[in-house]
Motif scaffolding. Structure first.
Motif, PDB file in Angstrom:
ATOM      1  N   GLY A 167     -61.190 -12.175 -31.835  1.00 58.94           N
ATOM      2  CA  GLY A 167     -60.007 -12.313 -30.997  1.00 58.94           C
ATOM      3  C   GLY A 167     -59.993 -10.904 -30.279  1.00 58.94           C
ATOM      4  O   GLY A 167     -59.927  -9.739 -30.833  1.00 58.94           O
ATOM      5  N   GLY A 168     -59.661 -11.020 -29.110  1.00 57.05           N
ATOM      6  CA  GLY A 168     -59.173 -10.013 -28.140  1.00 57.05           C
ATOM      7  C   GLY A 168     -60.386  -8.848 -28.226  1.00 57.05           C
ATOM      8  O   GLY A 168     -61.525  -9.151 -28.001  1.00 57.05           O
ATOM      9  N   GLY A 208     -55.853 -13.469 -24.703  1.00 59.17           N
ATOM     10  CA  GLY A 208     -54.557 -13.754 -24.097  1.00 59.17           C
ATOM     11  C   GLY A 208     -54.507 -14.634 -22.960  1.00 59.17           C
ATOM     12  O   GLY A 208     -53.734 -15.631 -22.970  1.00 59.17           O
ATOM     13  N   THR A 209     -55.451 -14.556 -22.303  1.00 63.80           N
ATOM     14  CA  THR A 209     -55.491 -15.391 -20.788  1.00 63.80           C
ATOM     15  C   THR A 209     -56.822 -15.328 -20.245  1.00 63.80           C
ATOM     16  O   THR A 209     -57.402 -14.259 -20.531  1.00 63.80           O
ATOM     17  N   ASP A 248     -54.207 -17.804 -25.428  1.00 65.45           N
ATOM     18  CA  ASP A 248     -52.704 -18.154 -25.768  1.00 65.45           C
ATOM     19  C   ASP A 248     -52.036 -19.091 -24.610  1.00 65.45           C
ATOM     20  O   ASP A 248     -51.134 -19.800 -24.932  1.00 65.45           O
ATOM     21  N   ASP A 249     -52.206 -18.856 -23.080  1.00 65.56           N
ATOM     22  CA  ASP A 249     -51.568 -19.803 -22.261  1.00 65.56           C
ATOM     23  C   ASP A 249     -52.256 -20.888 -21.688  1.00 65.56           C
ATOM     24  O   ASP A 249     -51.878 -21.431 -20.795  1.00 65.56           O
ATOM     25  N   GLY A 250     -53.568 -21.176 -22.432  1.00 63.53           N
ATOM     26  CA  GLY A 250     -54.339 -22.339 -21.917  1.00 63.53           C
ATOM     27  C   GLY A 250     -55.181 -22.096 -20.830  1.00 63.53           C
ATOM     28  O   GLY A 250     -55.617 -23.267 -20.085  1.00 63.53           O
ATOM     29  N   THR A 251     -55.157 -20.964 -20.412  1.00 60.35           N
ATOM     30  CA  THR A 251     -55.963 -20.926 -19.129  1.00 60.35           C
ATOM     31  C   THR A 251     -57.355 -20.973 -19.026  1.00 60.35           C
ATOM     32  O   THR A 251     -58.296 -21.186 -18.173  1.00 60.35           O
ATOM     33  N   PHE A 252     -57.890 -20.809 -20.296  1.00 56.90           N
ATOM     34  CA  PHE A 252     -59.414 -20.935 -20.419  1.00 56.90           C
ATOM     35  C   PHE A 252     -59.675 -21.407 -21.934  1.00 56.90           C
ATOM     36  O   PHE A 252     -59.172 -20.899 -22.886  1.00 56.90           O
ATOM     37  N   ASN A 255     -54.563 -20.461 -30.581  1.00 55.72           N
ATOM     38  CA  ASN A 255     -55.235 -19.445 -30.974  1.00 55.72           C
ATOM     39  C   ASN A 255     -56.428 -19.704 -31.621  1.00 55.72           C
ATOM     40  O   ASN A 255     -56.759 -20.984 -31.802  1.00 55.72           O
ATOM     41  N   VAL A 256     -57.333 -18.843 -32.074  1.00 51.82           N
ATOM     42  CA  VAL A 256     -58.582 -19.098 -32.947  1.00 51.82           C
ATOM     43  C   VAL A 256     -58.306 -20.006 -34.078  1.00 51.82           C
ATOM     44  O   VAL A 256     -59.053 -20.928 -34.340  1.00 51.82           O
ATOM     45  N   GLY A 257     -57.205 -19.940 -34.776  1.00 58.74           N
ATOM     46  CA  GLY A 257     -56.892 -20.876 -35.814  1.00 58.74           C
ATOM     47  C   GLY A 257     -56.857 -22.203 -35.384  1.00 58.74           C
ATOM     48  O   GLY A 257     -57.273 -23.307 -36.170  1.00 58.74           O
TER      49      GLY A 257
END
Ligand code: FAD
Ligand code: FES
Length: 256
Positions: free
Chosen positions: A114-115, A142-143, A164-168, A173-175
């Protein structure tokens, strides 16, 4: 471990505030384990503590290694202003990284990041590929704007993304990505924030080989100052050092 003035070969901005920095020097020859880190001095006299940054990949023939970092405070802001030909005082490689010896060709490994936890997983995935291990990557950001190394990971194996925002990729989240997965892994390797690591620990508590890369505030970076200690579950008087015993631990080995 070596301390050396490494030379910057190049630096580029991969995404807003995310930089890829390529360094050349002798200490690259000592890199043997994915997941180790470099302890980099900020060339400013008022910033005394070195900054720990994971090794993203290394190329021993070329004598170079790469780190990817996000600009957070004064130290990383200073790194971002450097360019080819500049030098940095680097200690490394440090720490105990990901162990891949227990895996055999044909096994499946999940790589979860993540990140700004994603960078060290790239060298790991390369080495697992070289051993003939199937990798599936689960990467959360995040985005869309801050996604990096998407093509690089896709070239090494199946890669699922979440933002987080569904843009990609999947929104969440990875969970959420892991919950939707039906394949059973032989091992799981993860690096990211504590929430991500806890999710991985919980979801795969039946699996023997689950390795988590932890972060901690560090000072000396080599086991002398005890700034980075974590406790172990069985014995509250016992502690481990993230810089020396980690940053990679088996799930359940330390409390974080
Ligand atoms: C083993 C390890 C590997 C890391 N790998 C990466 C990576 O590959 N890419 C990346 O972007 N970041 C990574 N980090 C986090 C990185 O070290 C911090 O973001 C960085 O030190 C912040 O420095 P700064 O001067 O910009 O910020 P400041 O906030 O000014 O830092 C002040 C002090 O706090 C320490 N510090 C601040 N945040 C952290 C943190 N999260 N973890 C540890 N120390 C911190 C700094 O070293 C410094 O001593 C890693 C941390 C650890 C422990
Ligand atoms: S940072 Fe000094 S012991 Fe880990």
């Amino acid at each position: 471990m070596k301390q050396e003035m490494m030379t910057i070969v190049g630096q580029q901005e991969l995404a807003p505030r995310i930089y890829e920095l390529v360094l050349a020097g002798e200490l690259v020859q000592q890199m043997k384990m994915p997941g180790q880190f470099l302890h980099i001095r900020v060339p400013r006299n008022d910033l005394l503590l070195r900054r720990p940054i994971s090794i993203n990949q290394y190329d021993q023939d070329a004598g170079t290694c790469t780190v990817i970092y996000r600009v957070e405070g004064d130290g990383t802001k200073f790194f971002a202003e450097l360019s080819a030909g500049d030098q940095l005082d680097v200690m490394g490689p440090l720490g105990h990284g990901f162990e891949i010896d227990q895996l055999n060709a044909g096994d499946t490994a999940f790589i979860v990041g993540g990140g700004i936890g994603v960078p060290p997983l790239y060298q790991l995935s390369k080495e697992l590929n070289e051993k003939g291990i199937k990798v599936i990557h689960f990467l959360g950001f995040g985005t869309q704007e801050v996604v990096y190394y998407a093509d690089e990971f896709q070239a090494l194996g199946e890669t699922r993304f979440s933002t987080d925002d569904g843009t990609f990729g999947l929104q969440g989240n990875v969970g959420n990505l892991l919950l939707a997965e039906t394949t059973q892994p032989d091992a799981v390797f993860a690096c990211g924030n504590n929430g991500l690591l806890k999710t991985v620990e919980q979801l795969y508590n039946q699996l023997e080989n689950v390795q988590l890369s932890l972060e901690s505030r560090m000072a000396c970076g080599m086991g002398a100052c005890y700034a980075c200690v974590c406790h172990v579950p069985e014995d509250e008087n016992k502690s481990v050092k993230v810089c020396e015993d980690g940053p990679v631990f088996q799930a359940g080995e330390v409390i974080f």
